[in-house]
Design an enzyme around this catalytic site. Structure first.
Site, PDB file in Angstrom:
ATOM      1  N   TYR A 140     -10.813  -1.708  40.089  1.00  0.00           N
ATOM      2  CA  TYR A 140     -11.771  -2.390  40.966  1.00  0.00           C
ATOM      3  C   TYR A 140     -12.277  -1.466  42.070  1.00  0.00           C
ATOM      4  CZ  TYR A 140     -11.174  -7.279  39.478  1.00  0.00           C
ATOM      5  OH  TYR A 140     -11.189  -8.459  38.798  1.00  0.00           O
ATOM      6  N   LYS A 186      -0.118  -1.872  30.566  1.00  0.00           N
ATOM      7  CA  LYS A 186      -0.580  -1.371  29.263  1.00  0.00           C
ATOM      8  C   LYS A 186      -0.096   0.069  29.174  1.00  0.00           C
ATOM      9  CE  LYS A 186      -2.986  -1.705  25.452  1.00  0.00           C
ATOM     10  NZ  LYS A 186      -2.641  -2.584  24.333  1.00  0.00           N
ATOM     11  N   ASP A 218      -1.532  -7.293  26.392  1.00  0.00           N
ATOM     12  CA  ASP A 218      -2.014  -8.007  25.200  1.00  0.00           C
ATOM     13  C   ASP A 218      -0.970  -9.016  24.726  1.00  0.00           C
ATOM     14  OD1 ASP A 218      -0.468  -5.784  24.578  1.00  0.00           O
ATOM     15  OD2 ASP A 218      -1.658  -5.167  22.834  1.00  0.00           O
ATOM     16  N   ASP A 242      -6.336 -10.717  37.229  1.00  0.00           N
ATOM     17  CA  ASP A 242      -7.569 -11.513  37.242  1.00  0.00           C
ATOM     18  C   ASP A 242      -7.703 -12.257  35.914  1.00  0.00           C
ATOM     19  OD1 ASP A 242     -10.162 -12.415  38.012  1.00  0.00           O
ATOM     20  OD2 ASP A 242     -11.025 -10.858  36.721  1.00  0.00           O
ATOM     21  N   ASP A 246      -6.936 -16.623  34.947  1.00  0.00           N
ATOM     22  CA  ASP A 246      -7.891 -17.579  34.361  1.00  0.00           C
ATOM     23  C   ASP A 246      -7.310 -18.178  33.069  1.00  0.00           C
ATOM     24  OD1 ASP A 246      -9.799 -16.993  36.350  1.00  0.00           O
ATOM     25  OD2 ASP A 246     -11.460 -17.116  34.924  1.00  0.00           O
TER      26      ASP A 246
HETATM   27  C1  IPM Z   1     -11.449 -13.706  41.257  1.00  0.00           C
HETATM   28  C2  IPM Z   1     -12.846 -13.254  40.840  1.00  0.00           C
HETATM   29  C3  IPM Z   1     -13.202 -11.950  41.527  1.00  0.00           C
HETATM   30  C4  IPM Z   1     -12.235 -10.879  41.010  1.00  0.00           C
HETATM   31  C5  IPM Z   1     -14.642 -11.472  41.382  1.00  0.00           C
HETATM   32  C6  IPM Z   1     -15.632 -12.536  41.677  1.00  0.00           C
HETATM   33  C7  IPM Z   1     -14.895 -10.285  42.258  1.00  0.00           C
HETATM   34  O1  IPM Z   1     -12.944 -13.191  39.472  1.00  0.00           O
HETATM   35  O2  IPM Z   1     -11.210 -13.852  42.464  1.00  0.00           O
HETATM   36  O3  IPM Z   1     -10.612 -13.958  40.394  1.00  0.00           O
HETATM   37  O4  IPM Z   1     -12.467 -10.291  39.947  1.00  0.00           O
HETATM   38  O5  IPM Z   1     -11.268 -10.632  41.700  1.00  0.00           O
HETATM   39 MN    MN Z   2     -11.256 -14.052  38.446  1.00  0.00          MN
END
Ligand code: IPM
Ligand code: MN
Ligand code: NAD
Length: 366
Positions: A140, A186, A218, A242, A246
Protein backbone atom coordinates in the site's frame (compact mmCIF):
# COMPACT_ATOMS: atom_id res chain seq x y z
CA UNK A 1 -13.70 17.80 27.55
CA UNK A 2 -13.46 15.47 24.59
CA UNK A 3 -13.81 16.16 20.91
CA UNK A 4 -14.53 13.74 18.10
CA UNK A 5 -13.77 14.46 14.48
CA UNK A 6 -16.49 13.05 12.23
CA UNK A 7 -15.56 12.17 8.65
CA UNK A 8 -18.75 10.72 7.14
CA UNK A 9 -17.31 10.64 3.60
CA UNK A 10 -19.17 9.33 0.56
CA UNK A 11 -22.03 7.05 -0.44
CA UNK A 12 -23.61 5.31 2.54
CA UNK A 13 -20.92 6.79 4.83
CA UNK A 14 -23.04 9.76 6.00
CA UNK A 15 -26.14 7.54 6.28
CA UNK A 16 -24.56 5.09 8.70
CA UNK A 17 -22.46 7.62 10.62
CA UNK A 18 -25.64 9.56 11.47
CA UNK A 19 -27.08 6.53 13.26
CA UNK A 20 -23.91 5.86 15.24
CA UNK A 21 -23.65 9.50 16.30
CA UNK A 22 -27.20 9.38 17.63
CA UNK A 23 -26.18 6.50 19.87
CA UNK A 24 -22.94 8.18 20.97
CA UNK A 25 -24.72 11.42 21.82
CA UNK A 26 -27.15 9.55 24.02
CA UNK A 27 -24.38 7.64 25.84
CA UNK A 28 -22.24 10.74 26.48
CA UNK A 29 -25.27 12.70 27.62
CA UNK A 30 -26.43 9.93 29.95
CA UNK A 31 -22.95 9.66 31.51
CA UNK A 32 -22.51 13.44 31.78
CA UNK A 33 -19.46 13.37 29.49
CA UNK A 34 -19.11 16.54 27.44
CA UNK A 35 -18.09 15.81 23.88
CA UNK A 36 -17.82 18.20 20.99
CA UNK A 37 -18.47 16.70 17.54
CA UNK A 38 -16.83 18.40 14.60
CA UNK A 39 -17.50 17.38 11.01
CA UNK A 40 -15.09 17.51 8.05
CA UNK A 41 -14.82 16.21 4.50
CA UNK A 42 -12.83 13.23 3.30
CA UNK A 43 -12.84 11.33 0.00
CA UNK A 44 -14.88 12.21 -3.06
CA UNK A 45 -16.86 14.98 -1.35
CA UNK A 46 -13.58 16.67 -0.44
CA UNK A 47 -12.28 16.31 -4.02
CA UNK A 48 -15.47 17.99 -5.27
CA UNK A 49 -15.12 20.93 -2.90
CA UNK A 50 -11.36 21.36 -2.47
CA UNK A 51 -9.77 19.34 -5.28
CA UNK A 52 -8.03 16.95 -2.89
CA UNK A 53 -9.34 13.91 -0.97
CA UNK A 54 -7.96 15.13 2.36
CA UNK A 55 -6.69 18.58 3.31
CA UNK A 56 -3.71 18.94 5.63
CA UNK A 57 -5.79 21.05 7.98
CA UNK A 58 -8.17 18.12 8.44
CA UNK A 59 -5.20 15.93 9.37
CA UNK A 60 -4.24 18.59 11.94
CA UNK A 61 -7.78 18.65 13.31
CA UNK A 62 -7.68 14.86 13.56
CA UNK A 63 -4.42 15.03 15.49
CA UNK A 64 -6.01 17.46 17.93
CA UNK A 65 -9.06 15.31 18.58
CA UNK A 66 -9.74 12.55 21.10
CA UNK A 67 -10.82 10.18 18.33
CA UNK A 68 -11.81 10.13 14.67
CA UNK A 69 -15.00 8.51 13.44
CA UNK A 70 -15.25 7.72 9.74
CA UNK A 71 -17.92 6.44 7.36
CA UNK A 72 -16.58 5.43 3.95
CA UNK A 73 -14.97 6.96 0.89
CA UNK A 74 -15.15 6.44 -2.86
CA UNK A 75 -17.67 5.88 -5.59
CA UNK A 76 -18.08 5.60 -9.37
CA UNK A 77 -17.93 9.38 -9.82
CA UNK A 78 -14.21 9.36 -8.95
CA UNK A 79 -13.25 5.96 -10.39
CA UNK A 80 -11.37 7.36 -13.37
CA UNK A 81 -8.96 9.50 -11.39
CA UNK A 82 -5.34 8.40 -11.06
CA UNK A 83 -4.84 6.19 -8.01
CA UNK A 84 -3.03 8.84 -5.95
CA UNK A 85 -5.77 11.43 -6.53
CA UNK A 86 -8.72 9.16 -5.72
CA UNK A 87 -10.92 9.37 -2.60
CA UNK A 88 -9.21 6.24 -1.22
CA UNK A 89 -5.90 8.15 -1.15
CA UNK A 90 -7.44 10.39 1.52
CA UNK A 91 -8.17 7.42 3.73
CA UNK A 92 -4.66 6.03 3.31
CA UNK A 93 -3.22 9.46 4.06
CA UNK A 94 -5.08 9.86 7.33
CA UNK A 95 -4.14 6.35 8.49
CA UNK A 96 -0.50 6.97 7.71
CA UNK A 97 -0.32 10.54 9.06
CA UNK A 98 -1.95 9.49 12.30
CA UNK A 99 0.40 6.47 12.50
CA UNK A 100 -2.48 4.06 12.97
CA UNK A 101 -0.60 0.85 12.26
CA UNK A 102 -2.94 -1.58 14.00
CA UNK A 103 -6.34 -2.31 12.56
CA UNK A 104 -8.56 -4.50 14.71
CA UNK A 105 -11.44 -6.17 12.85
CA UNK A 106 -13.58 -8.36 15.10
CA UNK A 107 -15.66 -10.98 13.29
CA UNK A 108 -18.47 -12.43 15.33
CA UNK A 109 -21.65 -14.28 14.45
CA UNK A 110 -24.80 -12.92 16.01
CA UNK A 111 -26.95 -15.66 17.57
CA UNK A 112 -30.06 -14.49 15.75
CA UNK A 113 -28.30 -14.23 12.39
CA UNK A 114 -27.08 -17.81 11.79
CA UNK A 115 -29.43 -18.19 8.90
CA UNK A 116 -28.08 -15.35 6.83
CA UNK A 117 -24.63 -16.92 6.47
CA UNK A 118 -24.10 -18.71 3.16
CA UNK A 119 -22.47 -21.46 5.26
CA UNK A 120 -24.27 -24.18 7.22
CA UNK A 121 -25.37 -23.38 10.74
CA UNK A 122 -22.99 -25.84 12.42
CA UNK A 123 -20.05 -24.39 10.46
CA UNK A 124 -20.85 -20.83 11.42
CA UNK A 125 -22.19 -21.31 14.96
CA UNK A 126 -19.81 -19.73 17.48
CA UNK A 127 -17.49 -18.00 15.02
CA UNK A 128 -15.65 -15.34 17.03
CA UNK A 129 -12.30 -14.10 15.79
CA UNK A 130 -10.21 -10.97 15.54
CA UNK A 131 -8.46 -10.13 12.32
CA UNK A 132 -5.49 -7.97 13.22
CA UNK A 133 -4.40 -6.15 10.09
CA UNK A 134 -1.18 -4.15 9.80
CA UNK A 135 -2.37 -0.83 8.37
CA UNK A 136 0.42 1.58 7.44
CA UNK A 137 2.92 -0.40 5.43
CA UNK A 138 3.12 -3.24 2.85
CA UNK A 139 2.53 -2.73 -0.87
CA UNK A 140 0.00 0.00 0.00
CA UNK A 141 2.77 2.42 0.91
CA UNK A 142 5.94 1.04 -0.70
CA UNK A 143 8.13 3.22 -2.93
CA UNK A 144 8.81 3.37 -5.83
CA UNK A 145 5.34 3.27 -7.26
CA UNK A 146 3.62 4.57 -10.36
CA UNK A 147 2.94 4.11 -14.03
CA UNK A 148 5.98 4.36 -16.29
CA UNK A 149 4.99 4.14 -19.96
CA UNK A 150 5.08 0.43 -20.67
CA UNK A 151 4.87 -0.70 -17.09
CA UNK A 152 3.48 0.13 -13.70
CA UNK A 153 4.96 -0.63 -10.34
CA UNK A 154 4.23 -0.96 -6.65
CA UNK A 155 6.76 -2.05 -4.09
CA UNK A 156 6.07 -4.43 -1.22
CA UNK A 157 8.22 -3.60 1.79
CA UNK A 158 8.07 -4.48 5.47
CA UNK A 159 10.59 -3.13 7.94
CA UNK A 160 11.45 -5.29 10.93
CA UNK A 161 10.04 -2.87 13.50
CA UNK A 162 6.74 -2.71 11.61
CA UNK A 163 6.35 -6.46 11.77
CA UNK A 164 7.54 -6.63 15.36
CA UNK A 165 5.09 -4.10 16.75
CA UNK A 166 2.03 -5.65 15.08
CA UNK A 167 3.20 -9.16 16.04
CA UNK A 168 3.60 -8.13 19.70
CA UNK A 169 0.07 -6.76 19.65
CA UNK A 170 -1.21 -9.96 18.02
CA UNK A 171 0.34 -12.09 20.76
CA UNK A 172 -1.01 -9.79 23.46
CA UNK A 173 -4.53 -10.00 22.04
CA UNK A 174 -4.12 -13.79 21.79
CA UNK A 175 -3.12 -13.92 25.47
CA UNK A 176 -6.37 -12.19 26.41
CA UNK A 177 -8.37 -14.67 24.31
CA UNK A 178 -7.80 -18.33 23.43
CA UNK A 179 -4.00 -18.12 23.22
CA UNK A 180 -4.00 -19.09 19.57
CA UNK A 181 -2.45 -16.93 16.85
CA UNK A 182 -2.45 -17.58 13.14
CA UNK A 183 -0.07 -15.50 11.04
CA UNK A 184 -0.88 -15.16 7.36
CA UNK A 185 1.72 -14.79 4.62
CA UNK A 186 2.86 -15.93 1.19
CA UNK A 187 6.36 -16.92 2.26
CA UNK A 188 6.58 -19.69 -0.32
CA UNK A 189 6.79 -17.00 -3.02
CA UNK A 190 7.55 -13.54 -1.58
CA UNK A 191 10.71 -12.48 0.23
CA UNK A 192 8.71 -9.90 2.17
CA UNK A 193 6.48 -12.69 3.46
CA UNK A 194 9.39 -14.98 4.35
CA UNK A 195 10.77 -12.05 6.36
CA UNK A 196 7.36 -11.46 7.97
CA UNK A 197 7.22 -15.14 9.00
CA UNK A 198 10.75 -15.05 10.43
CA UNK A 199 10.11 -11.91 12.48
CA UNK A 200 6.75 -13.16 13.79
CA UNK A 201 8.45 -16.41 14.85
CA UNK A 202 11.16 -14.45 16.67
CA UNK A 203 8.56 -12.34 18.50
CA UNK A 204 6.68 -15.53 19.46
CA UNK A 205 9.55 -16.55 21.78
CA UNK A 206 8.32 -13.84 24.16
CA UNK A 207 4.93 -15.50 24.33
CA UNK A 208 5.48 -19.23 25.00
CA UNK A 209 1.86 -19.67 26.16
CA UNK A 210 0.51 -18.69 22.74
CA UNK A 211 0.27 -21.35 20.05
CA UNK A 212 1.51 -19.85 16.77
CA UNK A 213 0.59 -21.27 13.36
CA UNK A 214 1.74 -19.87 10.02
CA UNK A 215 -0.68 -20.28 7.13
CA UNK A 216 -0.25 -19.25 3.49
CA UNK A 217 -2.83 -16.69 2.41
CA UNK A 218 -4.32 -18.88 -0.34
CA UNK A 219 -4.87 -21.78 2.05
CA UNK A 220 -6.14 -19.33 4.67
CA UNK A 221 -8.89 -18.10 2.39
CA UNK A 222 -9.88 -21.76 1.96
CA UNK A 223 -9.83 -22.69 5.68
CA UNK A 224 -11.77 -19.56 6.51
CA UNK A 225 -14.72 -20.91 4.52
CA UNK A 226 -14.21 -24.55 5.46
CA UNK A 227 -13.93 -24.13 9.21
CA UNK A 228 -13.99 -20.51 10.41
CA UNK A 229 -14.45 -21.60 14.04
CA UNK A 230 -10.88 -22.83 14.06
CA UNK A 231 -9.57 -19.25 14.17
CA UNK A 232 -9.18 -16.88 17.09
CA UNK A 233 -6.60 -14.16 16.37
CA UNK A 234 -5.51 -13.82 12.74
CA UNK A 235 -2.46 -11.63 12.15
CA UNK A 236 -2.19 -10.26 8.62
CA UNK A 237 -0.05 -7.93 6.56
CA UNK A 238 -1.97 -4.97 5.17
CA UNK A 239 -3.11 -6.33 1.78
CA UNK A 240 -3.96 -9.86 2.89
CA UNK A 241 -5.82 -8.48 5.90
CA UNK A 242 -7.90 -6.25 3.64
CA UNK A 243 -8.94 -9.19 1.48
CA UNK A 244 -9.50 -11.74 4.24
CA UNK A 245 -11.61 -9.37 6.32
CA UNK A 246 -14.09 -8.88 3.48
CA UNK A 247 -14.20 -12.67 3.08
CA UNK A 248 -14.87 -12.99 6.80
CA UNK A 249 -17.71 -10.49 6.39
CA UNK A 250 -19.18 -12.75 3.74
CA UNK A 251 -18.94 -15.73 6.06
CA UNK A 252 -21.02 -14.06 8.76
CA UNK A 253 -23.50 -12.91 6.13
CA UNK A 254 -22.89 -9.21 5.50
CA UNK A 255 -20.16 -6.60 5.46
CA UNK A 256 -22.73 -4.42 7.16
CA UNK A 257 -21.92 -6.26 10.40
CA UNK A 258 -18.14 -5.71 10.55
CA UNK A 259 -16.66 -2.85 12.62
CA UNK A 260 -13.04 -1.79 12.97
CA UNK A 261 -10.68 0.18 15.18
CA UNK A 262 -7.39 1.62 13.92
CA UNK A 263 -4.89 2.30 16.67
CA UNK A 264 -1.26 3.31 17.01
CA UNK A 265 1.58 3.87 19.43
CA UNK A 266 -0.51 4.68 22.47
CA UNK A 267 -1.69 1.08 22.73
CA UNK A 268 -0.31 0.52 26.20
CA UNK A 269 -2.12 3.52 27.69
CA UNK A 270 -5.63 3.63 29.13
CA UNK A 271 -7.61 5.95 26.85
CA UNK A 272 -5.99 5.87 23.47
CA UNK A 273 -6.36 7.81 20.29
CA UNK A 274 -7.91 5.92 17.41
CA UNK A 275 -9.84 6.06 14.17
CA UNK A 276 -13.02 4.02 13.98
CA UNK A 277 -14.77 2.95 10.80
CA UNK A 278 -16.79 0.09 9.37
CA UNK A 279 -14.88 -2.46 7.26
CA UNK A 280 -17.20 -1.86 4.32
CA UNK A 281 -17.01 0.83 1.66
CA UNK A 282 -19.38 3.45 0.34
CA UNK A 283 -21.68 0.80 -1.24
CA UNK A 284 -22.66 2.80 -4.35
CA UNK A 285 -25.23 0.13 -5.27
CA UNK A 286 -27.40 1.04 -2.29
CA UNK A 287 -26.27 4.61 -1.49
CA UNK A 288 -29.06 7.16 -1.15
CA UNK A 289 -31.73 4.50 -0.67
CA UNK A 290 -31.75 4.64 3.12
CA UNK A 291 -31.32 0.88 3.43
CA UNK A 292 -27.67 0.50 4.46
CA UNK A 293 -27.03 -1.57 7.53
CA UNK A 294 -25.71 0.73 10.30
CA UNK A 295 -24.56 -2.13 12.59
CA UNK A 296 -20.90 -2.11 11.47
CA UNK A 297 -20.72 1.62 12.18
CA UNK A 298 -22.63 1.43 15.46
CA UNK A 299 -20.27 -1.33 16.61
CA UNK A 300 -17.31 0.82 15.54
CA UNK A 301 -18.71 3.47 17.90
CA UNK A 302 -18.76 0.81 20.60
CA UNK A 303 -15.08 0.05 19.91
CA UNK A 304 -14.39 3.79 20.17
CA UNK A 305 -16.01 4.03 23.59
CA UNK A 306 -13.97 1.07 24.74
CA UNK A 307 -10.54 2.10 23.47
CA UNK A 308 -10.61 5.89 23.35
CA UNK A 309 -12.99 6.78 26.18
CA UNK A 310 -12.46 4.03 28.76
CA UNK A 311 -16.19 3.25 28.64
CA UNK A 312 -16.05 -0.55 28.38
CA UNK A 313 -19.38 -1.03 30.12
CA UNK A 314 -21.26 1.29 27.78
CA UNK A 315 -19.49 -0.30 24.81
CA UNK A 316 -20.83 -3.70 25.89
CA UNK A 317 -24.33 -2.28 26.32
CA UNK A 318 -24.30 -1.02 22.73
CA UNK A 319 -23.43 -4.53 21.53
CA UNK A 320 -26.20 -5.91 23.70
CA UNK A 321 -28.71 -3.40 22.34
CA UNK A 322 -27.84 -4.43 18.77
CA UNK A 323 -28.24 -8.11 19.72
CA UNK A 324 -31.63 -7.43 21.26
CA UNK A 325 -32.87 -5.57 18.21
CA UNK A 326 -31.84 -8.53 16.08
CA UNK A 327 -33.54 -10.93 18.51
CA UNK A 328 -36.72 -8.92 17.99
CA UNK A 329 -36.50 -9.79 14.28
CA UNK A 330 -35.66 -6.26 13.08
CA UNK A 331 -33.54 -6.42 9.91
CA UNK A 332 -32.06 -4.19 7.24
CA UNK A 333 -32.43 -5.81 3.79
CA UNK A 334 -28.86 -7.20 3.65
CA UNK A 335 -29.48 -9.35 6.75
CA UNK A 336 -33.09 -10.30 6.11
CA UNK A 337 -33.57 -14.08 5.88
CA UNK A 338 -35.20 -15.21 2.64
CA UNK A 339 -37.27 -17.84 4.46
CA UNK A 340 -37.43 -16.61 8.03
CA UNK A 341 -38.22 -19.23 10.72
CA UNK A 342 -39.42 -16.44 13.02
CA UNK A 343 -41.30 -13.28 12.07
CA UNK A 344 -38.98 -10.52 10.89
CA UNK A 345 -39.50 -6.85 10.08
CA UNK A 346 -37.36 -5.26 7.39
CA UNK A 347 -36.57 -1.60 8.06
CA UNK A 348 -34.31 1.15 6.73
CA UNK A 349 -31.09 2.56 8.17
CA UNK A 350 -32.71 5.26 10.26
CA UNK A 351 -35.38 3.06 11.77
CA UNK A 352 -32.82 0.42 12.62
CA UNK A 353 -30.75 3.09 14.38
CA UNK A 354 -33.82 4.24 16.30
CA UNK A 355 -34.52 0.67 17.43
CA UNK A 356 -30.96 0.30 18.74
CA UNK A 357 -31.22 3.65 20.50
CA UNK A 358 -34.48 2.67 22.17
CA UNK A 359 -33.04 -0.64 23.41
CA UNK A 360 -29.96 1.13 24.69
CA UNK A 361 -32.07 3.72 26.52
CA UNK A 362 -33.89 0.88 28.25
CA UNK A 363 -30.64 -0.94 29.11
CA UNK A 364 -28.97 2.18 30.46
CA UNK A 365 -31.93 3.40 32.45
CA UNK A 366 -32.24 0.16 34.40
C1 IPM B 1 -10.65 -0.92 3.74
C2 IPM B 1 -10.66 -0.39 2.31
C3 IPM B 1 -9.45 0.49 2.07
C4 IPM B 1 -8.21 -0.41 2.18
C5 IPM B 1 -9.42 1.27 0.76
C6 IPM B 1 -10.68 2.00 0.51
C7 IPM B 1 -8.26 2.22 0.74
O1 IPM B 1 -10.78 -1.42 1.41
O2 IPM B 1 -10.58 -0.11 4.68
O3 IPM B 1 -10.74 -2.13 3.94
O4 IPM B 1 -7.83 -1.07 1.20
O5 IPM B 1 -7.62 -0.42 3.24
MN1 MN C 1 -11.23 -3.31 2.33
P1 NAD D 1 -18.40 -1.95 -0.57
O1 NAD D 1 -17.92 -2.47 0.75
O2 NAD D 1 -18.77 -0.55 -0.64
O3 NAD D 1 -19.65 -2.85 -1.04
C1 NAD D 1 -19.57 -4.24 -1.27
C2 NAD D 1 -20.97 -4.84 -1.16
O4 NAD D 1 -21.37 -4.85 0.21
C3 NAD D 1 -22.02 -4.07 -1.92
O5 NAD D 1 -22.94 -4.95 -2.49
C4 NAD D 1 -22.71 -3.25 -0.83
O6 NAD D 1 -24.04 -2.93 -1.09
C5 NAD D 1 -22.59 -4.16 0.37
N1 NAD D 1 -22.54 -3.40 1.62
C6 NAD D 1 -21.46 -2.73 2.08
N2 NAD D 1 -21.77 -2.11 3.22
C7 NAD D 1 -23.06 -2.36 3.48
C8 NAD D 1 -23.95 -1.99 4.52
N3 NAD D 1 -23.57 -1.21 5.54
N4 NAD D 1 -25.23 -2.44 4.47
C9 NAD D 1 -25.61 -3.24 3.46
N5 NAD D 1 -24.83 -3.63 2.45
C10 NAD D 1 -23.55 -3.20 2.47
O7 NAD D 1 -17.26 -2.33 -1.63
P2 NAD D 1 -17.11 -1.88 -3.18
O8 NAD D 1 -18.44 -1.85 -3.83
O9 NAD D 1 -16.05 -2.73 -3.71
O10 NAD D 1 -16.54 -0.40 -3.10
C11 NAD D 1 -17.31 0.78 -3.27
C12 NAD D 1 -16.42 1.99 -3.01
O11 NAD D 1 -16.05 2.03 -1.64
C13 NAD D 1 -15.12 1.98 -3.79
O12 NAD D 1 -14.85 3.28 -4.21
C14 NAD D 1 -14.09 1.50 -2.78
O13 NAD D 1 -12.79 1.93 -3.05
C15 NAD D 1 -14.63 2.12 -1.53
N6 NAD D 1 -14.24 1.47 -0.28
C16 NAD D 1 -14.03 2.29 0.77
C17 NAD D 1 -13.76 1.75 2.01
C18 NAD D 1 -13.59 2.67 3.16
O14 NAD D 1 -13.89 3.85 3.04
N7 NAD D 1 -13.12 2.20 4.30
C19 NAD D 1 -13.73 0.36 2.17
C20 NAD D 1 -13.95 -0.44 1.07
C21 NAD D 1 -14.22 0.12 -0.15
Amino acid sequence: MFNILLLPGDGIGPEVVKEAVKILEFVFDRKGVIVDFHEELIGGCSIDKYGVPLRDEVVEKAKGSSAVFLGAVGGPKWDNLPVDKRPEAGLLKIRRELKLWANIRPIKVFKSLHHISPLKKDVIDGVDMVILRELTSDVYFGEPRGEFGDHAKNTMIYYKEEVERIAHLGFKIALSRKKKLVSVDKSNVLEVSAFWRKVVSEVSRNYPEVELTHIYVDAMSYYLILNPKRFDVVLCPNLFGDILSDEAGGIIGSLGLCPSASLGDELDKGKIFGLYEPVHGSAPDIAGKGIANPIATILSASLMLNYSFGMAEEAKLIEKAVEKVLEDGIRTPDIAEKKPKKKIRVVGTEEFGNCVLKKLQRLMNK
